[in-house]
Write an enzyme that holds these catalytic residues in place. Structure first.
Site, PDB file in Angstrom:
ATOM      1  CB  SER A 124       9.740  -3.080 -10.321  1.00  0.00           C
ATOM      2  OG  SER A 124      10.909  -2.446  -9.873  1.00  0.00           O
ATOM      3  CE1 TYR A 150       9.081  -6.724  -5.665  1.00  0.00           C
ATOM      4  CE2 TYR A 150      10.962  -5.427  -6.403  1.00  0.00           C
ATOM      5  CZ  TYR A 150       9.605  -5.578  -6.245  1.00  0.00           C
ATOM      6  OH  TYR A 150       8.759  -4.588  -6.684  1.00  0.00           O
ATOM      7  CE  LYS A 154       6.743  -6.753  -8.470  1.00  0.00           C
ATOM      8  NZ  LYS A 154       5.296  -6.802  -8.323  1.00  0.00           N
TER       9      LYS A 154
HETATM   10  P1  NAD Z   1       2.762  -2.851  -0.162  1.00  0.00           P
HETATM   11  O1  NAD Z   1       3.466  -3.955   0.559  1.00  0.00           O
HETATM   12  O2  NAD Z   1       2.472  -1.604   0.573  1.00  0.00           O
HETATM   13  O3  NAD Z   1       1.382  -3.395  -0.774  1.00  0.00           O
HETATM   14  C1  NAD Z   1       1.208  -4.726  -1.168  1.00  0.00           C
HETATM   15  C2  NAD Z   1      -0.075  -5.227  -0.502  1.00  0.00           C
HETATM   16  O4  NAD Z   1      -0.304  -6.578  -0.912  1.00  0.00           O
HETATM   17  C3  NAD Z   1      -0.006  -5.226   1.030  1.00  0.00           C
HETATM   18  O5  NAD Z   1      -1.142  -4.573   1.539  1.00  0.00           O
HETATM   19  C4  NAD Z   1       0.005  -6.711   1.414  1.00  0.00           C
HETATM   20  O6  NAD Z   1      -0.675  -6.933   2.623  1.00  0.00           O
HETATM   21  C5  NAD Z   1      -0.702  -7.341   0.233  1.00  0.00           C
HETATM   22  N1  NAD Z   1      -0.340  -8.716  -0.098  1.00  0.00           N
HETATM   23  C6  NAD Z   1       0.899  -9.270  -0.234  1.00  0.00           C
HETATM   24  N2  NAD Z   1       0.791 -10.555  -0.612  1.00  0.00           N
HETATM   25  C7  NAD Z   1      -0.543 -10.827  -0.719  1.00  0.00           C
HETATM   26  C8  NAD Z   1      -1.297 -11.958  -1.083  1.00  0.00           C
HETATM   27  N3  NAD Z   1      -0.710 -13.114  -1.424  1.00  0.00           N
HETATM   28  N4  NAD Z   1      -2.656 -11.876  -1.076  1.00  0.00           N
HETATM   29  C9  NAD Z   1      -3.266 -10.717  -0.737  1.00  0.00           C
HETATM   30  N5  NAD Z   1      -2.609  -9.606  -0.391  1.00  0.00           N
HETATM   31  C10 NAD Z   1      -1.260  -9.663  -0.385  1.00  0.00           C
HETATM   32  O7  NAD Z   1       3.604  -2.551  -1.495  1.00  0.00           O
HETATM   33  P2  NAD Z   1       3.427  -1.356  -2.530  1.00  0.00           P
HETATM   34  O8  NAD Z   1       4.603  -0.479  -2.397  1.00  0.00           O
HETATM   35  O9  NAD Z   1       2.070  -0.803  -2.449  1.00  0.00           O
HETATM   36  O10 NAD Z   1       3.615  -2.170  -3.881  1.00  0.00           O
HETATM   37  C11 NAD Z   1       2.518  -2.627  -4.635  1.00  0.00           C
HETATM   38  C12 NAD Z   1       3.046  -3.391  -5.828  1.00  0.00           C
HETATM   39  O11 NAD Z   1       3.893  -2.539  -6.592  1.00  0.00           O
HETATM   40  C13 NAD Z   1       3.882  -4.617  -5.470  1.00  0.00           C
HETATM   41  O12 NAD Z   1       3.630  -5.631  -6.398  1.00  0.00           O
HETATM   42  C14 NAD Z   1       5.293  -4.109  -5.612  1.00  0.00           C
HETATM   43  O13 NAD Z   1       6.204  -5.144  -5.911  1.00  0.00           O
HETATM   44  C15 NAD Z   1       5.148  -3.151  -6.781  1.00  0.00           C
HETATM   45  N6  NAD Z   1       6.208  -2.132  -6.834  1.00  0.00           N
HETATM   46  C16 NAD Z   1       6.418  -1.333  -5.741  1.00  0.00           C
HETATM   47  C17 NAD Z   1       7.441  -0.381  -5.766  1.00  0.00           C
HETATM   48  C18 NAD Z   1       7.717   0.505  -4.576  1.00  0.00           C
HETATM   49  O14 NAD Z   1       8.796   1.084  -4.526  1.00  0.00           O
HETATM   50  N7  NAD Z   1       6.802   0.655  -3.626  1.00  0.00           N
HETATM   51  C19 NAD Z   1       8.245  -0.255  -6.914  1.00  0.00           C
HETATM   52  C20 NAD Z   1       7.991  -1.064  -8.002  1.00  0.00           C
HETATM   53  C21 NAD Z   1       6.957  -2.006  -7.957  1.00  0.00           C
HETATM   54  N1  UFG Z   2      19.749   5.157  -0.033  1.00  0.00           N
HETATM   55  C1  UFG Z   2      20.602   5.720   0.890  1.00  0.00           C
HETATM   56  N2  UFG Z   2      20.354   5.498   2.203  1.00  0.00           N
HETATM   57  C2  UFG Z   2      19.303   4.751   2.652  1.00  0.00           C
HETATM   58  C3  UFG Z   2      18.432   4.185   1.701  1.00  0.00           C
HETATM   59  C4  UFG Z   2      18.710   4.398   0.355  1.00  0.00           C
HETATM   60  O1  UFG Z   2      21.566   6.404   0.529  1.00  0.00           O
HETATM   61  O2  UFG Z   2      19.143   4.575   3.864  1.00  0.00           O
HETATM   62  C5  UFG Z   2      19.987   5.417  -1.476  1.00  0.00           C
HETATM   63  C6  UFG Z   2      20.251   4.183  -2.293  1.00  0.00           C
HETATM   64  O3  UFG Z   2      21.628   3.905  -2.353  1.00  0.00           O
HETATM   65  C7  UFG Z   2      19.675   4.570  -3.645  1.00  0.00           C
HETATM   66  C8  UFG Z   2      18.567   5.579  -3.315  1.00  0.00           C
HETATM   67  O4  UFG Z   2      18.800   5.990  -1.992  1.00  0.00           O
HETATM   68  O5  UFG Z   2      20.637   5.245  -4.389  1.00  0.00           O
HETATM   69  C9  UFG Z   2      17.179   4.951  -3.392  1.00  0.00           C
HETATM   70  O6  UFG Z   2      17.152   3.762  -2.619  1.00  0.00           O
HETATM   71  P1  UFG Z   2      15.811   2.987  -2.294  1.00  0.00           P
HETATM   72  O7  UFG Z   2      16.178   1.813  -1.450  1.00  0.00           O
HETATM   73  O8  UFG Z   2      14.789   3.925  -1.774  1.00  0.00           O
HETATM   74  O9  UFG Z   2      15.317   2.532  -3.747  1.00  0.00           O
HETATM   75  P2  UFG Z   2      16.056   1.637  -4.826  1.00  0.00           P
HETATM   76  O10 UFG Z   2      16.194   2.469  -6.055  1.00  0.00           O
HETATM   77  O11 UFG Z   2      17.258   0.980  -4.305  1.00  0.00           O
HETATM   78  O12 UFG Z   2      14.985   0.456  -5.006  1.00  0.00           O
HETATM   79  C10 UFG Z   2      13.713   0.738  -5.546  1.00  0.00           C
HETATM   80  C11 UFG Z   2      12.638  -0.159  -4.943  1.00  0.00           C
HETATM   81  C12 UFG Z   2      12.877  -1.588  -5.336  1.00  0.00           C
HETATM   82  C13 UFG Z   2      13.073  -1.716  -6.806  1.00  0.00           C
HETATM   83  C14 UFG Z   2      14.146  -0.781  -7.279  1.00  0.00           C
HETATM   84  C15 UFG Z   2      14.344  -0.798  -8.770  1.00  0.00           C
HETATM   85  O13 UFG Z   2      12.672  -0.066  -3.540  1.00  0.00           O
HETATM   86  O14 UFG Z   2      11.742  -2.324  -4.982  1.00  0.00           O
HETATM   87  O15 UFG Z   2      13.798   0.539  -6.907  1.00  0.00           O
HETATM   88  O16 UFG Z   2      13.137  -0.469  -9.382  1.00  0.00           O
HETATM   89  F1  UFG Z   2      13.437  -2.988  -7.105  1.00  0.00           F
END
Ligand code: NAD
Ligand code: UFG
Length: 337
Positions: A124, A150, A154
């Site tokens: 991330s 979290y 990472k």
């Molecule tokens: P998500 O929660 O939708 O998907 C994660 C999946 O992993 C889920 O289906 C959950 O059931 C499964 N899971 C969790 N722990 C497990 C375990 N121990 N064994 C087996 N399954 C398990 O999340 P996502 O948004 O698809 O994110 C996927 C990956 O990308 C994560 O590692 C997350 O940290 C990373 N990531 C996500 C974002 C974002 O904004 N969505 C941003 C940066 C990084």
């Molecule tokens: N925001 C609002 N109102 C809301 C939700 C969010 O104004 O109800 C704003 C936040 O202040 C931010 C932007 O929208 O400026 C995006 O917010 P998100 O919560 O959607 O995303 P973030 O950038 O805060 O966080 C994301 C992922 C995290 C990750 C982070 C840095 O959700 O998992 O990016 O990579 F850690």
């Protein structure tokens, strides 16, 4: 090639499964469904007209993982599984360290035992902490100013992968640092399913647009940005999924020039919260009631990627216009009600 997707029933994993299958790969999904449902697997099967080997198990469960590697000829792994809610990680740090770190360790041990040496890891932009300068390149400093457990997981898993790659010359690692993934599959059959009240901007915005929430709270308009609201690099989920296909291809074709490569996955364009609301309204014709409230603790003012390395080395670019991504997010919200 046969690719194991841990966490493949989740938001990013499910979209990636589709792109991999549509590029000719086979996938095996292992997911404990702690943040997803088996219905997602059926939807992926519907879209791709294939049957997917699915194992409902926790990646920390050594015996279950062992069985997957013993029974399936896995060529490479994409490790999505993990907990991802920033706020929850502050309240439940031990659960986050346990799930995210132990799943990665057990996976790496089992891969090594079975001589599976290619892994793509979901990292991330959070590892960059509060940026010193923009845009962020892969060489920008990491590990400083990470505000939550979290993000720490990472950063730590990236370290673990680096050390493992030094110790095991066979291991090839591709670390993908996602910026802000948003949107849904154009079929509107899969998308992001928030757990309770959404913490992230887009699901909160679409739930407000459809009337589930009264109004969107905009967290601050007093930042040092053109309109005062914070800036992020919002990346379309299908574009993001396509990058995984390229990362796997590079590993499988043995094109990687280093044992561990890192790629920023973003558009290279920063968009403010207020700009995003406006773009949504224009793209869908639906009004989003919002109110400016105070800043959210831990929020970063502005962050966007330099995706040049992914563009050049993976031959990948984010190509979906923001308005189309937001229309897909809206279609998905309407499908869910
Ligand atoms: P998500 O929660 O939708 O998907 C994660 C999946 O992993 C889920 O289906 C959950 O059931 C499964 N899971 C969790 N722990 C497990 C375990 N121990 N064994 C087996 N399954 C398990 O999340 P996502 O948004 O698809 O994110 C996927 C990956 O990308 C994560 O590692 C997350 O940290 C990373 N990531 C996500 C974002 C974002 O904004 N969505 C941003 C940066 C990084
Ligand atoms: N925001 C609002 N109102 C809301 C939700 C969010 O104004 O109800 C704003 C936040 O202040 C931010 C932007 O929208 O400026 C995006 O917010 P998100 O919560 O959607 O995303 P973030 O950038 O805060 O966080 C994301 C992922 C995290 C990750 C982070 C840095 O959700 O998992 O990016 O990579 F850690």
């Amino acid at each position: 090639m046969k690719i194991l997707l841990t966490g493949g029933a989740g938001y990013i994993g499910s979209h990636t499964a589709i792109e991999l299958i549509q590029s000719g790969h086979n996938v095996v999904i292992m997911d404990d469904l702690s943040n997803s449902s088996a219905e997602v697997i059926r939807r992926i099967e519907d879209i791709t007209k294939t049957t997917i080997p699915f194992v409902k198990a926790d990646v920390r469960d050594k015996a279950a993982l062992e069985e997957v590697f013993a029974n399936q000829q896995i060529d490479a792994v994409i490790h999505f599984a993990g907990f991802k809610a920033v706020g929850e990680s502050v309240a439940k740090p031990l659960e986050y360290y346990d799930n995210n770190l132990v799943s990665s360790l057990v996976l790496l041990e089992t891969m090594q035992k079975h001589h599976v040496n290619k892994i793509v890891f979901s990292s991330s932009a959070t590892v960059y902490g509060n940026p010193e300068s923009l845009p962020l390149t892969e060489e920008s400093p990491t590990g400083q100013g990470i505000t939550n457990p979290y993000g720490q997981t990472k950063f730590m898993i990236e370290q673990i992968l680096q050390d493992a790659a030094v110790a095991n010359p066979e291991l090839e690692v591709s670390i993908l640092r996602y910026f802000n993934p948003i949107g849904a599959h154009p079929t509107a059959l899969i998308g992001e399913v928030p757990n309770g009240a959404p913490a992230n901007l887009i699901p909160y915005l679409t739930q407000t647009a459809i009337g589930i929430r009264e109004q969107l709270a905009v967290f601050g308009d007093d930042y040092n940005t053109p309109d005062g609201s914070p800036i992020r690099d919002y990346i379309d989920i299908v574009d993001l999924a396509r990058a995984h296909v390229e990362a796997v291809r590079r590993l499988v074709e043995r094109q990687a020039t280093e044992p561990l490569e890192v790629f920023n996955l973003g558009t290279g364009r920063g968009v403010s919260v207020l700009e995003l609301i406006r773009t949504f309204e224009e793209a869908t014709g639906v009004r989003v009631p919002y109110q400016i409230v105070g800043r959210r603790e831990g929020d970063i003012e502005q962050v966007w990627a330099d995706p040049a390395r992914a563009n050049r080395v993976l031959g990948w670019t984010a190509r979906t216009p923001l308005s189309e991504t937001l229309r897909n997010a809206w279609k998905w919200q309407q499908r869910q009600g």
